[in-house]
Design a protein around this motif. Structure first.
Motif, PDB file in Angstrom:
ATOM      1  N   VAL A  48       0.826  -1.206   0.000  1.00 54.73           N
ATOM      2  CA  VAL A  48       0.000   0.000   0.000  1.00 54.73           C
ATOM      3  C   VAL A  48       0.862   1.258   0.000  1.00 54.73           C
ATOM      4  O   VAL A  48       0.733   2.108  -0.877  1.00 54.73           O
ATOM      5  CB  VAL A  48      -0.946   0.016   1.217  1.00 54.73           C
ATOM      6  N   VAL A  64      -3.808   3.425  -4.717  1.00 54.42           N
ATOM      7  CA  VAL A  64      -4.165   4.309  -3.601  1.00 54.42           C
ATOM      8  C   VAL A  64      -3.578   5.705  -3.745  1.00 54.42           C
ATOM      9  O   VAL A  64      -3.887   6.594  -2.939  1.00 54.42           O
ATOM     10  CB  VAL A  64      -3.735   3.707  -2.249  1.00 54.42           C
ATOM     11  N   MET A  83      -6.624   7.421   5.028  1.00 53.79           N
ATOM     12  CA  MET A  83      -7.296   6.888   3.853  1.00 53.79           C
ATOM     13  C   MET A  83      -8.533   7.724   3.562  1.00 53.79           C
ATOM     14  O   MET A  83      -9.443   7.784   4.391  1.00 53.79           O
ATOM     15  CB  MET A  83      -7.674   5.427   4.095  1.00 53.79           C
ATOM     16  N   LEU A  86     -12.558   6.419   0.232  1.00 54.02           N
ATOM     17  CA  LEU A  86     -12.467   4.964   0.264  1.00 54.02           C
ATOM     18  C   LEU A  86     -13.455   4.316  -0.694  1.00 54.02           C
ATOM     19  O   LEU A  86     -14.574   4.818  -0.910  1.00 54.02           O
ATOM     20  CB  LEU A  86     -12.680   4.457   1.683  1.00 54.02           C
ATOM     21  N   ASP A  90     -11.120  -1.250  -1.461  1.00 56.27           N
ATOM     22  CA  ASP A  90     -10.128  -1.054  -0.408  1.00 56.27           C
ATOM     23  C   ASP A  90     -10.368  -1.974   0.788  1.00 56.27           C
ATOM     24  O   ASP A  90      -9.550  -2.009   1.707  1.00 56.27           O
ATOM     25  CB  ASP A  90     -10.144   0.403   0.080  1.00 56.27           C
ATOM     26  N   TYR A  94      -5.493  -4.667   6.963  1.00 54.43           N
ATOM     27  CA  TYR A  94      -4.329  -3.803   6.770  1.00 54.43           C
ATOM     28  C   TYR A  94      -3.271  -4.118   7.821  1.00 54.43           C
ATOM     29  O   TYR A  94      -3.578  -4.177   9.017  1.00 54.43           O
ATOM     30  CB  TYR A  94      -4.747  -2.336   6.853  1.00 54.43           C
TER      31      TYR A  94
END
Length: 127
Positions: A48, A64, A83, A86, A90, A94
């Motif tokens: 990410v 992203v 973030m 969204l 997604d 994480y």
């Protein structure tokens, strides 16, 4: 032993924002690159974002870029992932990660470069 503890995940609607945190202990945080990865069950882990030990260098996955921002507070031994905008895609668990090496940085995003992993935090984005 290095410990990484993620927090901040949750369930939200598309278009919303969320900030993940990863608290690190057991090493000199200020000399370590930190990264975020994500994984959907049954799929490969995906890079990410990454940030160098000073915060002066960052890199993002194309998926992203422009929506997520990685940052760090070395005084708090914490790395963040902001973030925004969204999307349902997604949705994932994480993870934050750190390499064993100090004063090392790479924007390549290969997960084999990272030796320490947190337990993960679930992010679910509904449409």
């Amino acid at each position: 032993q290095v410990q990484l503890v993620e927090s901040g995940g949750g369930l939200l609607q598309a278009g919303g924002s969320l900030r993940l945190s990863c608290a690190a202990s057991g090493r000199t945080f200020s000399t370590s690159t930190m990264a975020w990865f994500r994984q959907v069950p049954g799929k490969e882990r995906e890079f990410v974002a990454v940030i160098s030990w000073t915060g002066g260098n960052t890199a993002y996955a194309d998926s992203v870029k422009g929506r997520f921002t990685i940052s760090r507070d070395n005084a708090k031994n914490t790395v963040y992932l902001q973030m925004n905008s969204l999307k349902p895609e997604d949705t994932a668990i994480y993870y934050c990660a750190a390499p064993a090496r100090s004063f090392w940085y790479s924007g390549s995003g290969y997960d084999t470069n990272y030796d320490y992993w947190g337990q993960g935090t679930q992010v679910t984005v509904s449409s």
